[in-house]
Design a protein around this motif. Sequence first.
Motif, PDB file in Angstrom:
ATOM      1  N   PRO A 172     -19.965  62.637  56.538  1.00  0.00           N
ATOM      2  CA  PRO A 172     -20.847  61.494  56.731  1.00  0.00           C
ATOM      3  C   PRO A 172     -20.601  60.484  55.606  1.00  0.00           C
ATOM      4  CG  PRO A 172     -22.092  63.378  55.921  1.00  0.00           C
ATOM      5  CD  PRO A 172     -20.686  63.846  56.144  1.00  0.00           C
ATOM      6  N   VAL A 173     -20.552  59.220  55.971  1.00  0.00           N
ATOM      7  CA  VAL A 173     -20.345  58.144  54.993  1.00  0.00           C
ATOM      8  C   VAL A 173     -21.680  57.449  54.777  1.00  0.00           C
ATOM      9  CG1 VAL A 173     -19.097  56.032  54.433  1.00  0.00           C
ATOM     10  CG2 VAL A 173     -17.971  57.817  55.792  1.00  0.00           C
ATOM     11  N   HIS A 174     -22.192  57.582  53.560  1.00  0.00           N
ATOM     12  CA  HIS A 174     -23.448  56.944  53.178  1.00  0.00           C
ATOM     13  C   HIS A 174     -23.133  55.760  52.274  1.00  0.00           C
ATOM     14  CE1 HIS A 174     -26.190  60.187  54.585  1.00  0.00           C
ATOM     15  NE2 HIS A 174     -25.099  60.907  54.442  1.00  0.00           N
ATOM     16  N   VAL A 175     -23.948  54.729  52.369  1.00  0.00           N
ATOM     17  CA  VAL A 175     -23.783  53.535  51.543  1.00  0.00           C
ATOM     18  C   VAL A 175     -24.978  53.454  50.599  1.00  0.00           C
ATOM     19  CG1 VAL A 175     -23.633  51.011  51.549  1.00  0.00           C
ATOM     20  CG2 VAL A 175     -22.484  52.331  53.327  1.00  0.00           C
ATOM     21  N   LEU A 176     -24.683  53.258  49.317  1.00  0.00           N
ATOM     22  CA  LEU A 176     -25.739  53.081  48.319  1.00  0.00           C
ATOM     23  C   LEU A 176     -26.076  51.599  48.283  1.00  0.00           C
ATOM     24  CD1 LEU A 176     -27.462  54.344  46.016  1.00  0.00           C
ATOM     25  CD2 LEU A 176     -25.637  53.676  44.482  1.00  0.00           C
ATOM     26  N   ASP A 177     -27.250  51.267  48.816  1.00  0.00           N
ATOM     27  CA  ASP A 177     -27.671  49.867  48.861  1.00  0.00           C
ATOM     28  C   ASP A 177     -28.329  49.427  47.563  1.00  0.00           C
ATOM     29  OD1 ASP A 177     -26.819  49.181  51.467  1.00  0.00           O
ATOM     30  OD2 ASP A 177     -28.539  50.220  52.318  1.00  0.00           O
ATOM     31  N   ARG A 178     -29.153  50.301  47.010  1.00  0.00           N
ATOM     32  CA  ARG A 178     -29.868  49.940  45.782  1.00  0.00           C
ATOM     33  C   ARG A 178     -30.484  51.189  45.183  1.00  0.00           C
ATOM     34  NH1 ARG A 178     -34.106  50.883  48.293  1.00  0.00           N
ATOM     35  NH2 ARG A 178     -35.528  49.834  49.573  1.00  0.00           N
TER      36      ARG A 178
ATOM     37  N   GLY B 109     -35.901  54.897  40.124  1.00  0.00           N
ATOM     38  CA  GLY B 109     -34.590  55.494  39.886  1.00  0.00           C
ATOM     39  C   GLY B 109     -34.041  56.261  41.069  1.00  0.00           C
ATOM     40  N   THR B 110     -34.720  56.183  42.225  1.00  0.00           N
ATOM     41  CA  THR B 110     -34.261  56.882  43.412  1.00  0.00           C
ATOM     42  C   THR B 110     -33.240  56.031  44.158  1.00  0.00           C
ATOM     43  OG1 THR B 110     -36.449  57.855  43.609  1.00  0.00           O
ATOM     44  CG2 THR B 110     -35.022  58.020  45.531  1.00  0.00           C
ATOM     45  N   PRO B 111     -32.063  56.584  44.429  1.00  0.00           N
ATOM     46  CA  PRO B 111     -31.063  55.809  45.152  1.00  0.00           C
ATOM     47  C   PRO B 111     -31.441  55.677  46.631  1.00  0.00           C
ATOM     48  CG  PRO B 111     -30.158  57.938  44.453  1.00  0.00           C
ATOM     49  CD  PRO B 111     -31.579  57.880  44.004  1.00  0.00           C
ATOM     50  N   ALA B 112     -31.356  54.469  47.154  1.00  0.00           N
ATOM     51  CA  ALA B 112     -31.605  54.228  48.574  1.00  0.00           C
ATOM     52  C   ALA B 112     -30.257  54.168  49.287  1.00  0.00           C
ATOM     53  CB  ALA B 112     -32.361  52.921  48.760  1.00  0.00           C
ATOM     54  N   THR B 113     -30.048  55.127  50.164  1.00  0.00           N
ATOM     55  CA  THR B 113     -28.788  55.177  50.892  1.00  0.00           C
ATOM     56  C   THR B 113     -29.061  55.093  52.382  1.00  0.00           C
ATOM     57  OG1 THR B 113     -28.817  57.591  50.999  1.00  0.00           O
ATOM     58  CG2 THR B 113     -27.675  56.610  49.128  1.00  0.00           C
ATOM     59  N   ARG B 114     -28.024  54.764  53.110  1.00  0.00           N
ATOM     60  CA  ARG B 114     -28.113  54.746  54.573  1.00  0.00           C
ATOM     61  C   ARG B 114     -26.804  55.286  55.137  1.00  0.00           C
ATOM     62  NH1 ARG B 114     -24.954  50.402  56.010  1.00  0.00           N
ATOM     63  NH2 ARG B 114     -24.765  48.840  54.367  1.00  0.00           N
ATOM     64  N   LEU B 115     -26.882  55.944  56.270  1.00  0.00           N
ATOM     65  CA  LEU B 115     -25.700  56.465  56.937  1.00  0.00           C
ATOM     66  C   LEU B 115     -24.962  55.301  57.590  1.00  0.00           C
ATOM     67  CD1 LEU B 115     -24.086  58.997  57.855  1.00  0.00           C
ATOM     68  CD2 LEU B 115     -25.475  58.938  59.943  1.00  0.00           C
ATOM     69  N   ALA B 116     -23.674  55.157  57.273  1.00  0.00           N
ATOM     70  CA  ALA B 116     -22.870  54.078  57.838  1.00  0.00           C
ATOM     71  C   ALA B 116     -21.943  54.577  58.936  1.00  0.00           C
ATOM     72  CB  ALA B 116     -22.054  53.403  56.745  1.00  0.00           C
ATOM     73  N   GLY B 117     -21.617  55.862  58.930  1.00  0.00           N
ATOM     74  CA  GLY B 117     -20.712  56.407  59.937  1.00  0.00           C
ATOM     75  C   GLY B 117     -20.226  57.786  59.550  1.00  0.00           C
TER      76      GLY B 117
ATOM     77  N   LEU C  10     -19.971  58.752  49.514  1.00  0.00           N
ATOM     78  CA  LEU C  10     -20.954  57.750  49.101  1.00  0.00           C
ATOM     79  C   LEU C  10     -20.191  56.501  48.686  1.00  0.00           C
ATOM     80  CD1 LEU C  10     -23.949  57.057  48.547  1.00  0.00           C
ATOM     81  CD2 LEU C  10     -23.584  57.872  46.211  1.00  0.00           C
ATOM     82  N   SER C  11     -20.442  55.419  49.395  1.00  0.00           N
ATOM     83  CA  SER C  11     -19.800  54.143  49.118  1.00  0.00           C
ATOM     84  C   SER C  11     -20.727  53.274  48.285  1.00  0.00           C
ATOM     85  CB  SER C  11     -19.477  53.440  50.444  1.00  0.00           C
ATOM     86  OG  SER C  11     -19.006  52.135  50.208  1.00  0.00           O
ATOM     87  N   LEU C  12     -20.159  52.642  47.262  1.00  0.00           N
ATOM     88  CA  LEU C  12     -20.894  51.693  46.425  1.00  0.00           C
ATOM     89  C   LEU C  12     -20.191  50.343  46.567  1.00  0.00           C
ATOM     90  CD1 LEU C  12     -20.736  54.654  44.777  1.00  0.00           C
ATOM     91  CD2 LEU C  12     -22.382  53.393  43.435  1.00  0.00           C
ATOM     92  N   PRO C  13     -20.538  49.578  47.595  1.00  0.00           N
ATOM     93  CA  PRO C  13     -19.812  48.341  47.881  1.00  0.00           C
ATOM     94  C   PRO C  13     -19.827  47.334  46.744  1.00  0.00           C
ATOM     95  CG  PRO C  13     -21.506  48.756  49.561  1.00  0.00           C
ATOM     96  CD  PRO C  13     -21.617  49.827  48.532  1.00  0.00           C
ATOM     97  N   GLY C  14     -20.894  47.289  45.969  1.00  0.00           N
ATOM     98  CA  GLY C  14     -20.973  46.330  44.867  1.00  0.00           C
ATOM     99  C   GLY C  14     -19.933  46.581  43.790  1.00  0.00           C
ATOM    100  N   LEU C  15     -19.400  47.799  43.737  1.00  0.00           N
ATOM    101  CA  LEU C  15     -18.382  48.137  42.745  1.00  0.00           C
ATOM    102  C   LEU C  15     -17.023  48.410  43.383  1.00  0.00           C
ATOM    103  CD1 LEU C  15     -20.438  50.564  40.482  1.00  0.00           C
ATOM    104  CD2 LEU C  15     -19.730  48.231  39.947  1.00  0.00           C
ATOM    105  N   TYR C  16     -16.926  48.227  44.702  1.00  0.00           N
ATOM    106  CA  TYR C  16     -15.699  48.565  45.424  1.00  0.00           C
ATOM    107  C   TYR C  16     -15.301  49.999  45.087  1.00  0.00           C
ATOM    108  CZ  TYR C  16     -15.568  43.559  46.081  1.00  0.00           C
ATOM    109  OH  TYR C  16     -15.908  42.273  46.392  1.00  0.00           O
ATOM    110  N   MET C  17     -16.265  50.915  45.233  1.00  0.00           N
ATOM    111  CA  MET C  17     -16.073  52.293  44.796  1.00  0.00           C
ATOM    112  C   MET C  17     -16.493  53.259  45.893  1.00  0.00           C
ATOM    113  SD  MET C  17     -17.786  53.960  41.435  1.00  0.00           S
ATOM    114  CE  MET C  17     -17.516  55.639  40.964  1.00  0.00           C
ATOM    115  N   LEU C  18     -15.720  54.332  46.023  1.00  0.00           N
ATOM    116  CA  LEU C  18     -16.031  55.404  46.953  1.00  0.00           C
ATOM    117  C   LEU C  18     -16.029  56.707  46.176  1.00  0.00           C
ATOM    118  CD1 LEU C  18     -16.519  56.128  49.978  1.00  0.00           C
ATOM    119  CD2 LEU C  18     -14.052  56.509  50.144  1.00  0.00           C
TER     120      LEU C  18
ATOM    121  N   PRO D 276     -29.050  61.103  47.230  1.00  0.00           N
ATOM    122  CA  PRO D 276     -28.470  61.915  46.154  1.00  0.00           C
ATOM    123  C   PRO D 276     -29.554  62.447  45.217  1.00  0.00           C
ATOM    124  CG  PRO D 276     -27.265  59.860  46.412  1.00  0.00           C
ATOM    125  CD  PRO D 276     -28.504  59.742  47.251  1.00  0.00           C
ATOM    126  N   ALA D 277     -29.528  63.751  45.007  1.00  0.00           N
ATOM    127  CA  ALA D 277     -30.446  64.390  44.060  1.00  0.00           C
ATOM    128  C   ALA D 277     -29.839  64.287  42.667  1.00  0.00           C
ATOM    129  CB  ALA D 277     -30.666  65.850  44.443  1.00  0.00           C
ATOM    130  N   ALA D 278     -30.678  64.335  41.654  1.00  0.00           N
ATOM    131  CA  ALA D 278     -30.218  64.197  40.270  1.00  0.00           C
ATOM    132  C   ALA D 278     -29.157  65.227  39.901  1.00  0.00           C
ATOM    133  CB  ALA D 278     -31.403  64.296  39.315  1.00  0.00           C
TER     134      ALA D 278
END
Length: 194
Positions: free
Chosen positions: A48-54, A59-67, A124-132, A149-151
Amino acid sequence: MPLHVPEAPAPALRTVLTALGSPTAVREARTPSLRTAQGPVAPELPLPVHVLDRISAKGTPATRLAGWRFLIRGGDRALAAAETMLTPDGWAFSHFFEGPYVTSTERALRQAESLTQPYQPRLLSLPGLYMLTLWLHGDHTADGATGHPAATDLLVPLAPAPPGIAAHRPHRVADLLPVLTHRATPTPLLGSPA
Protein backbone atom coordinates in the motif's frame (compact mmCIF):
# COMPACT_ATOMS: atom_id res chain seq x y z
CA MET A 1 10.45 -14.16 7.32
CA PRO A 2 9.43 -11.30 9.63
CA LEU A 3 7.65 -9.38 6.85
CA HIS A 4 3.91 -9.89 6.63
CA VAL A 5 2.92 -8.44 3.26
CA PRO A 6 -0.67 -7.18 3.35
CA GLU A 7 -3.14 -8.57 0.88
CA ALA A 8 -4.00 -6.14 -1.89
CA PRO A 9 -7.63 -5.64 -2.88
CA ALA A 10 -8.50 -8.29 -5.47
CA PRO A 11 -9.76 -5.69 -8.00
CA ALA A 12 -6.39 -3.84 -7.80
CA LEU A 13 -4.51 -7.05 -8.56
CA ARG A 14 -6.90 -7.87 -11.42
CA THR A 15 -6.25 -4.50 -13.05
CA VAL A 16 -2.48 -5.15 -12.97
CA LEU A 17 -2.90 -8.67 -14.38
CA THR A 18 -5.12 -7.28 -17.14
CA ALA A 19 -2.54 -4.59 -17.99
CA LEU A 20 0.27 -7.16 -18.04
CA GLY A 21 -1.80 -9.29 -20.42
CA SER A 22 -2.41 -6.35 -22.74
CA PRO A 23 0.23 -6.04 -25.45
CA THR A 24 -0.81 -2.41 -25.93
CA ALA A 25 -0.37 -1.47 -22.26
CA VAL A 26 3.05 -3.14 -22.06
CA ARG A 27 4.23 -1.81 -25.45
CA GLU A 28 3.19 1.77 -24.64
CA ALA A 29 4.70 1.70 -21.15
CA ARG A 30 7.91 3.65 -20.65
CA THR A 31 9.56 0.56 -19.25
CA PRO A 32 12.11 -0.94 -21.65
CA SER A 33 12.91 -3.77 -19.23
CA LEU A 34 9.26 -4.83 -19.19
CA ARG A 35 8.88 -4.61 -22.98
CA THR A 36 12.00 -6.72 -23.56
CA ALA A 37 11.45 -9.24 -20.75
CA GLN A 38 12.22 -12.82 -21.72
CA GLY A 39 9.82 -15.29 -20.19
CA PRO A 40 6.82 -14.73 -17.93
CA VAL A 41 6.45 -11.74 -15.64
CA ALA A 42 4.25 -11.58 -12.57
CA PRO A 43 3.12 -8.99 -10.03
CA GLU A 44 4.23 -9.67 -6.48
CA LEU A 45 4.79 -7.97 -3.14
CA PRO A 46 1.76 -5.65 -3.13
CA LEU A 47 2.55 -2.62 -1.01
CA PRO A 48 0.00 0.00 0.00
CA VAL A 49 1.26 3.48 -0.89
CA HIS A 50 0.44 6.07 1.76
CA VAL A 51 1.07 9.79 1.38
CA LEU A 52 2.14 11.92 4.34
CA ASP A 53 0.12 15.10 3.95
CA ARG A 54 0.97 16.78 7.23
CA ILE A 55 1.84 16.28 10.86
CA SER A 56 -0.74 17.51 13.34
CA ALA A 57 -0.04 19.84 16.25
CA LYS A 58 0.10 16.76 18.50
CA GLY A 59 2.86 15.32 16.30
CA THR A 60 0.60 12.69 14.74
CA PRO A 61 1.29 12.13 11.05
CA ALA A 62 -1.79 12.41 8.82
CA THR A 63 -1.56 9.94 5.98
CA ARG A 64 -3.90 8.78 3.28
CA LEU A 65 -3.89 5.72 1.04
CA ALA A 66 -2.96 6.73 -2.51
CA GLY A 67 -2.85 3.29 -4.15
CA TRP A 68 -1.14 -0.08 -4.27
CA ARG A 69 2.21 -0.79 -5.89
CA PHE A 70 3.20 -4.21 -7.19
CA LEU A 71 6.75 -5.18 -8.09
CA ILE A 72 6.78 -6.91 -11.48
CA ARG A 73 9.17 -9.84 -11.31
CA GLY A 74 10.79 -11.41 -14.32
CA GLY A 75 13.25 -14.16 -13.50
CA ASP A 76 15.21 -13.44 -10.35
CA ARG A 77 14.63 -9.69 -10.05
CA ALA A 78 12.05 -6.93 -10.15
CA LEU A 79 11.98 -5.45 -13.66
CA ALA A 80 9.39 -2.75 -13.08
CA ALA A 81 6.48 -1.78 -10.87
CA ALA A 82 2.78 -1.35 -11.49
CA GLU A 83 0.77 1.32 -9.71
CA THR A 84 -2.97 1.22 -9.07
CA MET A 85 -5.24 3.95 -7.77
CA LEU A 86 -8.66 4.19 -6.24
CA THR A 87 -11.23 5.94 -8.42
CA PRO A 88 -14.93 6.62 -7.81
CA ASP A 89 -15.59 3.40 -9.79
CA GLY A 90 -13.14 1.28 -7.78
CA TRP A 91 -9.52 0.22 -8.28
CA ALA A 92 -7.91 1.07 -11.61
CA PHE A 93 -4.53 0.40 -13.16
CA SER A 94 -2.50 3.63 -13.29
CA HIS A 95 0.85 2.91 -14.93
CA PHE A 96 4.00 0.80 -15.16
CA PHE A 97 7.35 2.34 -14.32
CA GLU A 98 10.96 1.43 -13.70
CA GLY A 99 13.91 3.24 -12.25
CA PRO A 100 15.81 3.59 -9.01
CA TYR A 101 12.82 3.23 -6.68
CA VAL A 102 12.09 -0.26 -8.02
CA THR A 103 15.56 -1.61 -7.23
CA SER A 104 15.73 0.42 -4.01
CA THR A 105 12.40 -1.00 -2.82
CA GLU A 106 13.56 -4.53 -3.55
CA ARG A 107 16.82 -3.92 -1.68
CA ALA A 108 15.05 -2.40 1.35
CA LEU A 109 12.64 -5.34 1.51
CA ARG A 110 15.57 -7.80 1.48
CA GLN A 111 17.23 -5.84 4.29
CA ALA A 112 13.99 -5.80 6.30
CA GLU A 113 13.72 -9.59 6.06
CA SER A 114 16.79 -9.86 8.28
CA LEU A 115 15.12 -7.98 11.16
CA THR A 116 14.00 -10.07 14.09
CA GLN A 117 10.71 -8.26 14.81
CA PRO A 118 7.78 -8.93 12.46
CA TYR A 119 6.66 -5.94 10.38
CA GLN A 120 4.08 -5.13 7.75
CA PRO A 121 5.79 -3.41 4.80
CA ARG A 122 4.17 -0.33 3.27
CA LEU A 123 5.40 2.64 1.28
CA LEU A 124 5.21 6.18 2.63
CA SER A 125 5.57 9.06 0.20
CA LEU A 126 6.59 12.53 1.37
CA PRO A 127 5.86 14.67 -1.70
CA GLY A 128 7.12 17.89 -0.11
CA LEU A 129 10.60 16.36 0.06
CA TYR A 130 10.42 14.25 -3.12
CA MET A 131 11.04 11.28 -0.84
CA LEU A 132 9.80 7.71 -0.68
CA THR A 133 10.35 5.40 2.29
CA LEU A 134 9.70 1.78 3.09
CA TRP A 135 7.42 2.01 6.13
CA LEU A 136 7.77 -1.00 8.42
CA HIS A 137 4.59 -1.00 10.48
CA GLY A 138 4.89 -2.79 13.83
CA ASP A 139 1.29 -4.07 13.82
CA HIS A 140 1.74 -6.73 11.17
CA THR A 141 -1.92 -7.84 11.47
CA ALA A 142 -3.34 -4.36 10.68
CA ASP A 143 -5.28 -3.50 7.56
CA GLY A 144 -2.56 -2.24 5.21
CA ALA A 145 -4.89 0.37 3.75
CA THR A 146 -5.44 2.20 7.03
CA GLY A 147 -3.51 3.60 9.95
CA HIS A 148 -0.79 6.08 10.66
CA PRO A 149 2.91 5.63 11.40
CA ALA A 150 3.43 4.74 15.06
CA ALA A 151 6.39 6.25 16.92
CA THR A 152 8.09 2.85 17.06
CA ASP A 153 7.55 1.96 13.39
CA LEU A 154 10.59 2.09 11.13
CA LEU A 155 11.09 4.24 8.04
CA VAL A 156 13.76 3.26 5.54
CA PRO A 157 14.48 6.08 3.04
CA LEU A 158 14.73 4.71 -0.49
CA ALA A 159 17.40 5.82 -2.93
CA PRO A 160 17.57 8.44 -4.20
CA ALA A 161 16.97 10.11 -0.85
CA PRO A 162 17.08 13.88 -0.30
CA PRO A 163 20.51 15.38 0.46
CA GLY A 164 21.61 14.73 4.03
CA ILE A 165 19.36 11.69 4.52
CA ALA A 166 21.04 8.32 4.18
CA ALA A 167 19.18 5.84 1.99
CA HIS A 168 18.61 2.30 3.27
CA ARG A 169 19.23 3.23 6.90
CA PRO A 170 16.24 2.42 9.15
CA HIS A 171 14.99 5.16 11.47
CA ARG A 172 12.27 5.08 14.11
CA VAL A 173 9.35 7.29 13.10
CA ALA A 174 9.76 9.26 16.35
CA ASP A 175 13.35 10.10 15.35
CA LEU A 176 12.99 10.77 11.61
CA LEU A 177 9.64 12.56 11.26
CA PRO A 178 10.62 15.62 13.31
CA VAL A 179 13.69 16.06 11.09
CA LEU A 180 11.62 15.65 7.92
CA THR A 181 8.89 17.97 9.19
CA HIS A 182 11.46 20.66 9.91
CA ARG A 183 12.96 20.24 6.42
CA ALA A 184 9.57 20.35 4.73
CA THR A 185 8.47 23.51 6.54
CA PRO A 186 9.06 26.47 4.26
CA THR A 187 11.46 29.07 5.59
CA PRO A 188 10.12 32.64 5.47
CA LEU A 189 11.92 34.88 2.99
CA LEU A 190 14.10 37.63 4.39
CA GLY A 191 12.11 40.78 4.86
CA SER A 192 8.75 38.99 4.75
CA PRO A 193 6.40 38.95 7.75
CA ALA A 194 6.81 35.86 9.92
